[in-house]
Write a protein that holds these residues in place. Structure first.
Motif, PDB file in Angstrom:
ATOM      1  N   VAL A  13       0.842  -1.199   0.000  1.00 45.02           N
ATOM      2  CA  VAL A  13       0.000   0.000   0.000  1.00 45.02           C
ATOM      3  C   VAL A  13       0.880   1.253   0.000  1.00 45.02           C
ATOM      4  CG1 VAL A  13      -1.956   1.174   1.082  1.00 45.02           C
ATOM      5  CG2 VAL A  13      -1.758  -1.303   1.269  1.00 45.02           C
ATOM      6  N   ALA A  14       1.164   1.809   1.184  1.00 48.60           N
ATOM      7  CA  ALA A  14       1.869   3.091   1.264  1.00 48.60           C
ATOM      8  C   ALA A  14       3.274   3.034   0.677  1.00 48.60           C
ATOM      9  CB  ALA A  14       1.922   3.564   2.715  1.00 48.60           C
ATOM     10  N   ALA A  15       3.933   1.892   0.831  1.00 48.47           N
ATOM     11  CA  ALA A  15       5.311   1.772   0.354  1.00 48.47           C
ATOM     12  C   ALA A  15       5.399   1.122  -1.026  1.00 48.47           C
ATOM     13  CB  ALA A  15       6.154   0.978   1.357  1.00 48.47           C
ATOM     14  N   ALA A  16       4.276   1.037  -1.706  1.00 47.88           N
ATOM     15  CA  ALA A  16       4.297   0.464  -3.058  1.00 47.88           C
ATOM     16  C   ALA A  16       5.237   1.285  -3.933  1.00 47.88           C
ATOM     17  CB  ALA A  16       2.885   0.476  -3.644  1.00 47.88           C
ATOM     18  N   GLY A  17       6.109   0.597  -4.612  1.00 48.92           N
ATOM     19  CA  GLY A  17       7.097   1.274  -5.440  1.00 48.92           C
ATOM     20  C   GLY A  17       8.341   1.684  -4.683  1.00 48.92           C
ATOM     21  N   MET A  18       8.328   1.482  -3.349  1.00 49.62           N
ATOM     22  CA  MET A  18       9.491   1.807  -2.524  1.00 49.62           C
ATOM     23  C   MET A  18      10.027   0.550  -1.831  1.00 49.62           C
ATOM     24  SD  MET A  18      10.182   5.043  -2.864  1.00 49.62           S
ATOM     25  CE  MET A  18      11.185   5.515  -1.454  1.00 49.62           C
ATOM     26  N   TYR A  19       9.793  -0.588  -2.466  1.00 46.64           N
ATOM     27  CA  TYR A  19      10.232  -1.865  -1.888  1.00 46.64           C
ATOM     28  C   TYR A  19      10.654  -2.796  -3.007  1.00 46.64           C
ATOM     29  CZ  TYR A  19      10.222  -6.062   1.050  1.00 46.64           C
ATOM     30  OH  TYR A  19      10.583  -7.199   1.722  1.00 46.64           O
ATOM     31  N   TRP A  20      11.828  -3.422  -2.838  1.00 38.62           N
ATOM     32  CA  TRP A  20      12.317  -4.394  -3.813  1.00 38.62           C
ATOM     33  C   TRP A  20      11.922  -5.799  -3.362  1.00 38.62           C
ATOM     34  CZ3 TRP A  20      17.685  -1.743  -3.351  1.00 38.62           C
ATOM     35  CH2 TRP A  20      17.794  -0.706  -4.302  1.00 38.62           C
ATOM     36  N   ALA A  21      10.877  -6.341  -3.944  1.00 34.90           N
ATOM     37  CA  ALA A  21      10.482  -7.709  -3.589  1.00 34.90           C
ATOM     38  C   ALA A  21      11.583  -8.691  -3.955  1.00 34.90           C
ATOM     39  CB  ALA A  21       9.183  -8.064  -4.304  1.00 34.90           C
ATOM     40  N   SER A  53      14.184  -8.067  -1.240  1.00 42.72           N
ATOM     41  CA  SER A  53      13.676  -8.020   0.133  1.00 42.72           C
ATOM     42  C   SER A  53      14.228  -6.837   0.911  1.00 42.72           C
ATOM     43  CB  SER A  53      14.003  -9.333   0.868  1.00 42.72           C
ATOM     44  OG  SER A  53      13.365 -10.410   0.254  1.00 42.72           O
ATOM     45  N   GLY A  54      13.982  -5.658   0.399  1.00 44.61           N
ATOM     46  CA  GLY A  54      14.446  -4.473   1.104  1.00 44.61           C
ATOM     47  C   GLY A  54      13.807  -3.210   0.555  1.00 44.61           C
ATOM     48  N   TYR A  55      13.814  -2.165   1.380  1.00 46.29           N
ATOM     49  CA  TYR A  55      13.191  -0.906   0.998  1.00 46.29           C
ATOM     50  C   TYR A  55      14.120  -0.050   0.140  1.00 46.29           C
ATOM     51  CZ  TYR A  55       9.527  -1.923   4.371  1.00 46.29           C
ATOM     52  OH  TYR A  55       8.482  -2.516   5.033  1.00 46.29           O
ATOM     53  N   VAL A  56      13.500   0.724  -0.732  1.00 44.66           N
ATOM     54  CA  VAL A  56      14.210   1.770  -1.459  1.00 44.66           C
ATOM     55  C   VAL A  56      14.218   2.981  -0.537  1.00 44.66           C
ATOM     56  CG1 VAL A  56      14.193   3.279  -3.483  1.00 44.66           C
ATOM     57  CG2 VAL A  56      13.456   0.890  -3.689  1.00 44.66           C
ATOM     58  N   PHE A  57      15.386   3.426  -0.126  1.00 47.70           N
ATOM     59  CA  PHE A  57      15.456   4.537   0.819  1.00 47.70           C
ATOM     60  C   PHE A  57      15.114   5.865   0.155  1.00 47.70           C
ATOM     61  CE2 PHE A  57      19.106   1.979   2.908  1.00 47.70           C
ATOM     62  CZ  PHE A  57      18.203   1.057   3.387  1.00 47.70           C
ATOM     63  N   LEU A  58      15.614   6.037  -1.057  1.00 47.05           N
ATOM     64  CA  LEU A  58      15.368   7.265  -1.798  1.00 47.05           C
ATOM     65  C   LEU A  58      15.130   6.943  -3.266  1.00 47.05           C
ATOM     66  CD1 LEU A  58      16.966  10.731  -1.671  1.00 47.05           C
ATOM     67  CD2 LEU A  58      17.212   9.440  -3.790  1.00 47.05           C
ATOM     68  N   LYS A  59      14.107   7.581  -3.819  1.00 49.68           N
ATOM     69  CA  LYS A  59      13.798   7.428  -5.244  1.00 49.68           C
ATOM     70  C   LYS A  59      13.779   8.803  -5.890  1.00 49.68           C
ATOM     71  CE  LYS A  59      10.622   4.594  -6.836  1.00 49.68           C
ATOM     72  NZ  LYS A  59       9.303   3.972  -7.167  1.00 49.68           N
ATOM     73  N   LEU A  60      14.641   8.986  -6.878  1.00 45.03           N
ATOM     74  CA  LEU A  60      14.655  10.209  -7.684  1.00 45.03           C
ATOM     75  C   LEU A  60      14.534   9.798  -9.133  1.00 45.03           C
ATOM     76  CD1 LEU A  60      15.134  13.319  -7.980  1.00 45.03           C
ATOM     77  CD2 LEU A  60      17.564  12.763  -8.261  1.00 45.03           C
ATOM     78  N   GLU A  61      13.505  10.311  -9.799  1.00 46.05           N
ATOM     79  CA  GLU A  61      13.290  10.011 -11.211  1.00 46.05           C
ATOM     80  C   GLU A  61      13.057  11.302 -11.977  1.00 46.05           C
ATOM     81  OE1 GLU A  61      11.113   5.638 -10.642  1.00 46.05           O
ATOM     82  OE2 GLU A  61       9.946   7.372 -11.327  1.00 46.05           O
ATOM     83  N   GLY A  62      13.457  11.292 -13.243  1.00 43.04           N
ATOM     84  CA  GLY A  62      13.238  12.474 -14.063  1.00 43.04           C
ATOM     85  C   GLY A  62      13.707  12.262 -15.477  1.00 43.04           C
TER      86      GLY A  62
END
Length: 267
Positions: A146-154, A157-166
């Protein structure tokens, strides 16, 4: 002589009154009560406000770029009082996902004991313990579904701490995109790079936080994402268009550790 005498007495009384007021002000805090401290994260690019999709910027390598997404986790807050003692926010109330696209997700709301606070530290990322807890215990902003969708590497097995896209004309990717998804927390079973960063800020120069149960205080931080490209090392989009779990993620992480500064405090 009489005038001088009474003048001296008046100064003495004024000094005593001043000291008394200071003692009264200091003792007005009740450590058994809690108040709200808001930590606001104001994302900027150099001297400009960050504007998703529309703002045009230039990094330290002279490359133009636009930002389409910026998200990062902050956690594990520790506050330092003016007397040097510290308060650690309980972990279950200590994870926040800052999302530039959502105005409601630009701050962390902390419930802490009344007092005057001169220092603030927090983790940029998600600590190894939370990364490895059973998924049923990772709820709220840490819920990968839910809230962390797109911020987790299934797959990792770990979270993406920072995402910068452009996008950038310097990018060699289709549609000129670039993306930096930085995670990795180390580990004992399968060791990896540890990109967790602790940010420590001195609040005394631009305003200590005076937290009371009857009113909230706000610590306003500026977060300069240009530092992602130049915090300790210059990063070229052309040479590093996509960075995820590679060794170069350490360079990005060392850079983003430099992007936070204390702007002011509102009491």
């Amino acid at each position: 002589m009489i005038k001088q005498y009474f003048f001296s007495i008046s100064l003495s009384l004024l000094f005593i009154f001043s000291i008394s007021c200071k003692k009264t002000e200091t003792s007005s805090y009740d450590a058994t009560k809690k108040g709200t401290l808001s930590v606001e994260f104001d994302n900027i690019v150099g001297e400009s406000n960050l504007q998703l999709n529309t703002g045009s910027y230039t990094n330290a390598a002279g490359e133009p770029f636009k930002v389409s997404a910026l998200k990062y986790f902050v956690s594990n807050f520790i506050l330092t009082k003016s007397d040097g003692t510290t308060y650690t926010v309980p972990q279950d109330s200590c994870y926040f996902l800052i999302d530039e696209s959502d105005a409601a997700k630009h701050s962390a709301q902390l419930q802490i004991p009344e007092g005057e606070y001169k220092g603030l530290s927090f983790v940029l990322g998600v600590d190894s313990l939370r990364n490895t807890l059973d998924i049923s215990k990772r709820t709220g902003v840490l819920d990968p579904a839910v809230a962390a969708a797109g911020m987790y590497w299934a797959w990792n097995s770990g979270y993406v701490f920072l995402k910068l896209e452009g996008t950038s004309s310097a990018s060699i990717q289709a549609n000129n995109i670039f993306m930096y998804h930085i995670g990795l927390y180390g580990g004992s079973t399968t060791p990896t790079f540890n990109n967790i960063k602790t940010i420590s800020l001195d609040l005394s120069q631009r305003g200590v936080a005076q937290v009371q149960s009857t009113k909230s205080a706000n610590v306003h931080l500026t977060v300069d994402i240009l530092k992602i490209f130049s915090g300790t090392s210059n990063v070229s989009i052309a040479a590093n268009t996509v960075v995820m779990a590679s060794a170069y993620s350490q360079t990005i992480a060392n850079n983003y550790a430099k992007m936070f500064s204390h702007d002011h405090t509102e009491n």
